[in-house]
Design a protein around this motif. Sequence first.
Motif, mmCIF file in Angstrom:
data_model
loop_
_atom_site.group_PDB
_atom_site.id
_atom_site.type_symbol
_atom_site.label_atom_id
_atom_site.label_comp_id
_atom_site.label_asym_id
_atom_site.label_seq_id
_atom_site.Cartn_x
_atom_site.Cartn_y
_atom_site.Cartn_z
ATOM 1 N N GLY A 1 0.567 -1.131 0.090
ATOM 2 C CA GLY A 1 0.018 0.183 0.115
ATOM 3 C C GLY A 1 0.709 1.286 -0.133
ATOM 4 O O GLY A 1 0.616 2.173 -0.707
ATOM 5 N N VAL B 1 -4.849 -2.137 1.143
ATOM 6 C CA VAL B 1 -3.773 -2.076 -0.025
ATOM 7 C C VAL B 1 -4.030 -0.767 -0.503
ATOM 8 O O VAL B 1 -3.188 0.094 -0.999
ATOM 9 N N GLN B 2 -5.359 -0.192 -0.467
ATOM 10 C CA GLN B 2 -5.844 1.089 -1.127
ATOM 11 C C GLN B 2 -5.471 2.440 -0.270
ATOM 12 O O GLN B 2 -5.621 3.546 -0.705
ATOM 13 N N TYR B 3 -5.049 2.144 1.132
ATOM 14 C CA TYR B 3 -5.295 3.456 1.924
ATOM 15 C C TYR B 3 -4.477 4.469 1.454
ATOM 16 O O TYR B 3 -4.894 5.978 1.633
ATOM 17 N N THR C 1 -10.439 -6.577 -2.960
ATOM 18 C CA THR C 1 -9.481 -5.587 -3.518
ATOM 19 C C THR C 1 -10.131 -5.149 -5.068
ATOM 20 O O THR C 1 -9.541 -4.272 -5.681
#
Length: 520
Positions: free
Chosen positions: A80, A308-310, A433
């Motif tokens: 991330g 993963v996107q933070y 995800t």
Amino acid sequence: MPTEKVAIFDTDVDSRVSDNPADNVQRAQQQSEVDVTVGLVAGLNDDELIARDSRLLRVKLDWRLLPLLWLLYTRMSALGASSILGLIGDAHLSAEQFNTLGSAFYIGYLVFEWPQAWALQRFPVAKWVLFNIFLWAVFLGLHPICKSFGSLFALRFLLGASEGAVTAGLMLVTGMFYTRAELGERLGWTFQCNGFAQVVSGFISFGVYHVNPNSKPNQWHWLMIAVAILTFVCACIFLALFPDNPATAGFLGPEEKHLVIRRVRDNQNGIETKKWKKEQFNEALRDPKTWLFFLFAAVSNLQNGMGVQYSIIIKSFGFTTLQTTLLNIPSGVAQIMGITLGCYMLRKMPNSRAYLAILFFMPSVLSAILLMTLPFHNKVGLLSSFYVMSFGGAPSFVFVVTWVASTCAGHTKRLTTNTIFLIGYAVGQILCTQFWRVRYRPRNLVPWGLCLASYAGDFILILAIRTLFDRENKRRDALQRERREEEEFGWVEVNGERKRVHKSLLDLTDCENLSFRYVL
């Protein structure tokens, strides 16, 4: 004498289960079929141990085991943070390919979970977990040489494969040393190190941001190298100090080993048995709670795409890359605070896992609503709402992890149940995800809406599990009142000599053992 079999939720189990639970106690005869610790305690009169205060021993266990478990859970995958430090550009990744790298980790986790479960029973638990930590460090260290989606996918897949031993091993080993009342806090304290890992990752990301992006190694390369080195150091410490089970714990004296085993006897699930038992595997597959836990793991992890996107999410609120490296740190702090508060409340209300899990999901529900409805120019409000989600969701999942670890007996059955639960976890992570598509940015109404919908499924499943456990406990209470007497000890052959041991060490399943009660 009633002839009803001791079977969870009135579901019949294998024909080997006697109509009389006392016969089940007498069934196990060979040392190879029962607990690895029977050689220590068989024939031992533990009346004196019962009267001793075990508080000092618990403190000793905490000081020796918990720091090592915390090190274990401070490991980072760093994907991330790498997303805003040059990984996407260097590897020529599209947004969909980056999302798929998040899924690749859990595809590896999913594929290797059964082999990992087999290995955890076949080999010493701590040694096998250690082997996988070393692999984790190696795979992380190889990331900087990757130049394409394919090579990154392969490494993420292998990272997930090595991760499959860690949570399953943690759930096993904590149950060997701690009572069910203590287990919830210890697992919670360990899982909150995921939040600490976010804090550490934020500071490392901030540091490597100042590296020249055109140098070799560049920013995201240094991030991966730093995390790999930290993981390797943790593995070396783990190798030197962590025991496989109480019988092999060098930091415990003979009497302390006896007391550890005596303390966890009331868990009714033993310590460890190395023989794989097909009948226990089949029983786990027929047990309704196995699949309810599986569904909860899958549904609840539909909310976890921001793992993963933070960095992308925070940056989309209007912050710079440098600001984003630091702004994820409060998210880790919020997770630590939420789990710490949850553990404290679980200690005060030990039979309230279900209600506490629902209570702690409420801030996450509020967070999802705010992220969907606040004006997008309100950067502070959106960022605060994002932090609130970390505060609420993490402790709720921890409560259920401790529930799974506490409500299954029989070593093969416990491993099977844990594995199916973690497969559900992997399925949810693989799916979540894929929700974070470019076309949904920057508002991300679809992924936040799916998170919101999944909370409703969580509430239904949690209440269903609690209701089933409560009914089964009452049914068993009634059966024991009718029978009045039940054999608490069985006999096992140790080095050719027949010795008496408590039935909790005979590797009986929760379905076979009438004395087993399900924590609520």
